[in-house]
Design a protein around this motif. Structure first.
Motif, PDB file in Angstrom:
ATOM      1  N   ILE A 105       0.865  -1.181   0.000  1.00  0.00           N
ATOM      2  CA  ILE A 105       0.000   0.000   0.000  1.00  0.00           C
ATOM      3  C   ILE A 105       0.903   1.233   0.000  1.00  0.00           C
ATOM      4  CG2 ILE A 105      -1.810   1.296   1.185  1.00  0.00           C
ATOM      5  CD1 ILE A 105      -2.656  -1.271   2.561  1.00  0.00           C
ATOM      6  N   ARG A 106       0.761   2.087  -1.011  1.00  0.00           N
ATOM      7  CA  ARG A 106       1.572   3.309  -1.103  1.00  0.00           C
ATOM      8  C   ARG A 106       0.728   4.503  -0.645  1.00  0.00           C
ATOM      9  NH1 ARG A 106       4.142   5.050  -6.067  1.00  0.00           N
ATOM     10  NH2 ARG A 106       5.637   5.998  -4.641  1.00  0.00           N
TER      11      ARG A 106
ATOM     12  N   TYR B  41      -8.459   9.255  -1.946  1.00  0.00           N
ATOM     13  CA  TYR B  41      -8.059   8.131  -2.788  1.00  0.00           C
ATOM     14  C   TYR B  41      -8.797   8.196  -4.126  1.00  0.00           C
ATOM     15  CZ  TYR B  41     -12.215   6.279  -0.344  1.00  0.00           C
ATOM     16  OH  TYR B  41     -13.462   6.108   0.217  1.00  0.00           O
TER      17      TYR B  41
ATOM     18  N   ARG C 178      -6.860  -4.997   0.580  1.00  0.00           N
ATOM     19  CA  ARG C 178      -5.995  -4.449   1.638  1.00  0.00           C
ATOM     20  C   ARG C 178      -6.162  -2.929   1.765  1.00  0.00           C
ATOM     21  NH1 ARG C 178      -3.075  -5.972  -2.725  1.00  0.00           N
ATOM     22  NH2 ARG C 178      -1.859  -4.366  -3.818  1.00  0.00           N
ATOM     23  N   VAL C 179      -6.369  -2.250   0.632  1.00  0.00           N
ATOM     24  CA  VAL C 179      -6.539  -0.790   0.667  1.00  0.00           C
ATOM     25  C   VAL C 179      -7.895  -0.437   1.254  1.00  0.00           C
ATOM     26  CG1 VAL C 179      -6.611   1.317  -0.715  1.00  0.00           C
ATOM     27  CG2 VAL C 179      -4.992  -0.495  -1.306  1.00  0.00           C
TER      28      VAL C 179
ATOM     29  N   ASP D   6      -1.909   4.654  -3.555  1.00  0.00           N
ATOM     30  CA  ASP D   6      -3.232   4.112  -3.252  1.00  0.00           C
ATOM     31  C   ASP D   6      -4.106   5.137  -2.528  1.00  0.00           C
ATOM     32  OD1 ASP D   6      -3.040   1.233  -4.111  1.00  0.00           O
ATOM     33  OD2 ASP D   6      -1.326   1.328  -2.762  1.00  0.00           O
TER      34      ASP D   6
ATOM     35  N   VAL E 109       0.935  -7.238   5.034  1.00  0.00           N
ATOM     36  CA  VAL E 109       0.766  -5.976   4.310  1.00  0.00           C
ATOM     37  C   VAL E 109       2.058  -5.177   4.400  1.00  0.00           C
ATOM     38  CG1 VAL E 109      -0.417  -3.746   4.306  1.00  0.00           C
ATOM     39  CG2 VAL E 109      -1.725  -5.849   4.627  1.00  0.00           C
TER      40      VAL E 109
ATOM     41  N   VAL F 152       3.759  -1.340   3.744  1.00  0.00           N
ATOM     42  CA  VAL F 152       3.373   0.065   3.621  1.00  0.00           C
ATOM     43  C   VAL F 152       4.576   0.893   3.208  1.00  0.00           C
ATOM     44  CG1 VAL F 152       2.662   2.130   4.900  1.00  0.00           C
ATOM     45  CG2 VAL F 152       1.428  -0.022   5.214  1.00  0.00           C
TER      46      VAL F 152
END
Length: 288
Positions: free
Chosen positions: A92-93, A265, A274-275, A138, A119, A121
């Motif tokens: 996840i960015r 987002y 996940r996001v 994200d 996850v 990050v």
């Protein structure tokens, strides 16, 4: 049967064959050929093409809506089968900057990663207003008032701003009684050179100037505590110094109350689980 569908959906999402090719890491000619073959098999034109742009036909638009729904169901089914619903995984960015992100948002994301250790990050602390889609982020944490209709913005926390100066500075300069008198003062600037104020329920901007500028609130706070000038900072940053008498608030009756920290987002029909889970986690944490 499935050939060309991914390419078609990428063109729909990115708005061009070139951008779709970059996202899929293939050539533009490959994307064009796959879409053309898909149209031939369907016997329908999905895109109207000109030398400058492409746009979906009515048939293409209906087809895209149905395909997105099918693809989302497929992703959800795969997630459930692979256990990602219980154990989300992947990168996840996140883009964000400032004291609020570092001190309040980051610890909550740490809690999320401890709960779901598969996850990953990547947090990029940059004051630049990044293009989330173009640069592959994200989500982002942003401050102020949201105006970009291409993004979904969810409020995390109100951020009330206040003007502050040190007693030392005010002892050597007149205390402003209206925002317009700030033109006579050394104003310590974070981003823009215009500060917003509430004049009898009408929001107006006042132009300010000074000899200290920084995009980091702690640098502005240090300069203010040293008696350099007047700063416009969030109350959660300055409250302890006001209570200790190291800073004095100014023009409280003119302060606006529409600023907030936002979770932002892209509008994606196919968001990774996940996001979605992290978004729900952050919103729940700040609502509490």
């Amino acid at each position: 049967m499935w050939q060309g569908l991914d390419e078609f959906l990428h063109v729909v999402e990115h708005g061009s064959f070139t951008q779709a090719a970059k996202a899929m890491e293939v050539s533009t000619s490959h994307i064009s050929r796959q879409v053309q073959q898909l149209e031939n098999r369907l016997g329908s034109v999905l895109f109207q093409r000109t030398t400058r742009r492409i746009s979906l036909t009515d048939t293409g638009r209906e087809y895209a809506v149905k395909l997105k729904a099918i693809k989302q169901e497929l992703i959800d089914a795969n997630n459930q089968l692979q256990g990602e619903q219980r154990k989300p995984k992947g990168l996840i960015r996140i883009s964000g900057a400032g004291e609020f992100v570092a001190c309040h948002v980051a610890p909550k994301i740490v809690e999320f990663v401890k709960r779901y250790p598969e996850v990953e990050v990547d947090m990029d602390f940059n004051n630049r207003n990044v293009d989330l889609v173009e640069e592959g982020f994200d989500l982002a944490i942003r401050f102020g008032r949201m105006q970009d209709s291409n993004l979904i913005a969810r409020p995390l926390s109100p951020r009330i701003m206040t003007l502050v100066a040190s007693p030392e500075y005010l002892a050597h300069h007149s205390t402003p009684t209206t925002p317009h008198q700030l033109a006579e003062h050394n104003c310590l600037i974070a981003m823009g050179k215009r500060w917003r104020f509430n004049f009898n329920n009408e929001i107006k901007e006042v132009k300010v100037a000074g000899n200290w500028r920084s995009n980091h609130p702690r640098a502005l706070l240090s300069a203010t505590l040293a008696g350099l000038g007047i700063a416009h900072l969030a109350t959660d940053i300055v409250d302890e110094y006001v209570q200790q008498g190291q800073l004095v608030t100014l023009l409280d009756e003119f302060q606006v109350t529409d600023n907030a920290s936002w979770l932002v987002y892209p509008r994606k029909d196919l968001m990774p689980y996940r996001v979605r889970l992290l978004i729900e986690h952050l919103l729940a944490q700040f609502n509490d």
